[in-house]
Design a protein around this motif. Sequence first.
Motif, PDB file in Angstrom:
ATOM      1  N   PRO A  89       0.737  -1.618   0.057  1.00 58.98           N
ATOM      2  CA  PRO A  89      -0.041   0.101  -0.040  1.00 58.98           C
ATOM      3  C   PRO A  89       0.569   1.193   0.181  1.00 58.98           C
ATOM      4  N   GLU A  90       2.438   1.113  -0.179  1.00 58.43           N
ATOM      5  CA  GLU A  90       3.228   2.634   0.257  1.00 58.43           C
ATOM      6  C   GLU A  90       2.676   3.493  -0.468  1.00 58.43           C
ATOM      7  N   HIS A  91       2.411   2.730  -2.711  1.00 60.07           N
ATOM      8  CA  HIS A  91       2.646   4.173  -2.985  1.00 60.07           C
ATOM      9  C   HIS A  91       0.881   3.939  -3.806  1.00 60.07           C
ATOM     10  N   TRP A  92       0.087   3.753  -2.804  1.00 60.26           N
ATOM     11  CA  TRP A  92      -0.941   3.928  -3.207  1.00 60.26           C
ATOM     12  C   TRP A  92      -2.362   4.810  -2.129  1.00 60.26           C
ATOM     13  N   GLN A  93      -2.141   6.666  -2.708  1.00 63.19           N
ATOM     14  CA  GLN A  93      -2.523   6.792  -1.744  1.00 63.19           C
ATOM     15  C   GLN A  93      -2.879   7.849  -2.169  1.00 63.19           C
ATOM     16  N   LYS A  94      -4.002   7.498  -3.324  1.00 61.67           N
ATOM     17  CA  LYS A  94      -4.712   8.270  -3.839  1.00 61.67           C
ATOM     18  C   LYS A  94      -5.779   7.367  -3.886  1.00 61.67           C
ATOM     19  N   SER A  95      -7.259   7.930  -3.928  1.00 59.61           N
ATOM     20  CA  SER A  95      -8.127   6.783  -4.408  1.00 59.61           C
ATOM     21  C   SER A  95      -7.699   5.922  -5.998  1.00 59.61           C
ATOM     22  N   PHE A  96      -9.297   4.304  -5.059  1.00 57.88           N
ATOM     23  CA  PHE A  96      -8.495   3.595  -6.452  1.00 57.88           C
ATOM     24  C   PHE A  96      -9.336   2.583  -6.747  1.00 57.88           C
ATOM     25  N   LEU A  97     -10.073   1.625  -7.359  1.00 60.23           N
ATOM     26  CA  LEU A  97     -10.672   1.348  -7.979  1.00 60.23           C
ATOM     27  C   LEU A  97     -10.145  -0.534  -7.429  1.00 60.23           C
ATOM     28  N   ARG A  98     -10.655  -0.573  -6.194  1.00 60.13           N
ATOM     29  CA  ARG A  98     -11.032  -2.764  -6.102  1.00 60.13           C
ATOM     30  C   ARG A  98     -11.959  -3.103  -5.995  1.00 60.13           C
ATOM     31  N   ASN A  99     -12.410  -4.561  -6.390  1.00 63.00           N
ATOM     32  CA  ASN A  99     -12.971  -5.261  -6.805  1.00 63.00           C
ATOM     33  C   ASN A  99     -13.997  -5.773  -5.199  1.00 63.00           C
ATOM     34  N   GLY A 100     -14.831  -6.700  -5.761  1.00 68.06           N
ATOM     35  CA  GLY A 100     -15.584  -6.943  -4.454  1.00 68.06           C
ATOM     36  C   GLY A 100     -16.433  -8.587  -4.689  1.00 68.06           C
ATOM     37  N   PRO A 101     -16.893  -8.958  -3.990  1.00 65.73           N
ATOM     38  CA  PRO A 101     -17.299 -10.233  -4.177  1.00 65.73           C
ATOM     39  C   PRO A 101     -18.609 -10.042  -4.729  1.00 65.73           C
ATOM     40  N   GLU A 102     -19.315  -9.428  -5.236  1.00 57.22           N
ATOM     41  CA  GLU A 102     -20.802  -9.155  -5.648  1.00 57.22           C
ATOM     42  C   GLU A 102     -20.458  -8.725  -6.970  1.00 57.22           C
ATOM     43  N   GLY A 103     -18.616  -8.493  -7.471  1.00 59.05           N
ATOM     44  CA  GLY A 103     -18.915  -8.362  -9.803  1.00 59.05           C
ATOM     45  C   GLY A 103     -19.037  -7.244  -9.801  1.00 59.05           C
ATOM     46  N   PHE A 104     -18.133  -6.062  -8.942  1.00 53.01           N
ATOM     47  CA  PHE A 104     -18.293  -4.996  -8.935  1.00 53.01           C
ATOM     48  C   PHE A 104     -17.094  -4.108  -8.609  1.00 53.01           C
ATOM     49  N   TYR A 105     -16.432  -3.383  -8.655  1.00 52.33           N
ATOM     50  CA  TYR A 105     -15.641  -2.210  -8.504  1.00 52.33           C
ATOM     51  C   TYR A 105     -15.424  -1.223  -7.908  1.00 52.33           C
ATOM     52  N   ILE A 106     -15.920  -0.741  -6.729  1.00 52.69           N
ATOM     53  CA  ILE A 106     -16.089   0.864  -6.073  1.00 52.69           C
ATOM     54  C   ILE A 106     -14.431   1.115  -5.769  1.00 52.69           C
ATOM     55  N   TRP A 107     -14.748   2.596  -5.650  1.00 53.96           N
ATOM     56  CA  TRP A 107     -13.672   3.550  -5.463  1.00 53.96           C
ATOM     57  C   TRP A 107     -13.633   3.489  -4.087  1.00 53.96           C
ATOM     58  N   PHE A 108     -11.877   3.517  -3.446  1.00 49.98           N
ATOM     59  CA  PHE A 108     -11.691   3.306  -2.301  1.00 49.98           C
ATOM     60  C   PHE A 108     -10.687   4.539  -1.849  1.00 49.98           C
ATOM     61  N   ASP A 109     -10.706   5.729  -1.096  1.00 52.67           N
ATOM     62  CA  ASP A 109     -10.113   6.291  -0.710  1.00 52.67           C
ATOM     63  C   ASP A 109      -9.634   5.567   0.715  1.00 52.67           C
ATOM     64  N   PRO A 110      -7.744   5.697   0.766  1.00 55.88           N
ATOM     65  CA  PRO A 110      -6.753   5.146   1.636  1.00 55.88           C
ATOM     66  C   PRO A 110      -7.093   6.312   2.509  1.00 55.88           C
ATOM     67  N   SER A 111      -6.825   7.697   2.422  1.00 57.35           N
ATOM     68  CA  SER A 111      -6.395   8.969   3.201  1.00 57.35           C
ATOM     69  C   SER A 111      -7.944   8.380   4.165  1.00 57.35           C
ATOM     70  N   HIS A 112      -8.877   7.906   4.126  1.00 48.47           N
ATOM     71  CA  HIS A 112      -9.965   7.807   4.929  1.00 48.47           C
ATOM     72  C   HIS A 112      -9.414   6.784   6.251  1.00 48.47           C
ATOM     73  N   GLU A 113      -8.129   5.904   5.810  1.00 45.67           N
ATOM     74  CA  GLU A 113      -7.917   5.126   6.879  1.00 45.67           C
ATOM     75  C   GLU A 113      -7.062   5.613   7.116  1.00 45.67           C
ATOM     76  N   ALA A 114      -5.814   5.969   6.808  1.00 49.57           N
ATOM     77  CA  ALA A 114      -4.736   7.092   7.368  1.00 49.57           C
ATOM     78  C   ALA A 114      -4.777   7.489   8.448  1.00 49.57           C
ATOM     79  N   GLN A 115      -6.139   8.434   8.055  1.00 47.18           N
ATOM     80  CA  GLN A 115      -6.911   9.654   9.066  1.00 47.18           C
ATOM     81  C   GLN A 115      -7.288   8.368  10.531  1.00 47.18           C
ATOM     82  N   GLN A 116      -8.078   7.242   9.924  1.00 48.43           N
ATOM     83  CA  GLN A 116      -8.350   6.600  11.031  1.00 48.43           C
ATOM     84  C   GLN A 116      -7.543   6.453  12.216  1.00 48.43           C
ATOM     85  N   THR A 117      -6.296   5.515  11.091  1.00 56.15           N
ATOM     86  CA  THR A 117      -5.555   5.355  12.541  1.00 56.15           C
ATOM     87  C   THR A 117      -4.482   6.773  13.187  1.00 56.15           C
TER      88      THR A 117
END
Length: 159
Positions: A89-117
């Motif tokens: 995750p080091e170089h993935w600091q902006k929003s990116f698409l990730r897939n899930g079990p429902e067959g869709f990709y959605i945007w994920f913003d890693p800055s929320h996790e950093a803020q939570q930490t």
Amino acid sequence: METSLLQQQKISAETIASRIISVKELVQTELDMYEVSKDVETGEHYLHYAYMHRDFTNTGEPESFHYLLPIDSDDVLGLIFGEQGYAYPEHWQKSFLRNGPEGFYIWFDPSHEAQQTEDDAIAQDLLNKLRVFRENGNVDPEAVRKLLEELDETRNKKE
């Protein structure tokens, strides 16, 4: 011209499969893979990260997960010529698409996790200060004032 994936919220795996092609594989191991990919409809480039996971608490069957990080043309060249880091995750600091079990990709913003930490660390610091205060058992006005100043100082560092 098709709509950019950047402007969509929920994207089907079929859409991704039909529009995203590999431009250059960066690395592939038994468990993961990185490649520079391109949206054939818009010409936009992505760093594609895929990894395999086995959930042994369930069936143990391998599952693959895919992430697509939008990258600009300078990043494309830097990645292709090996001059730029790309590890997750080091170089993935902006929003990116990730897939899930429902067959869709959605945007994920890693800055929320950093803020939570960061918020969790501040909360833990405050709790430690309160615990020490209680353990000391000194509740005179001066000790309370000092504790409140320390708590304010911690809160002000956050802002």
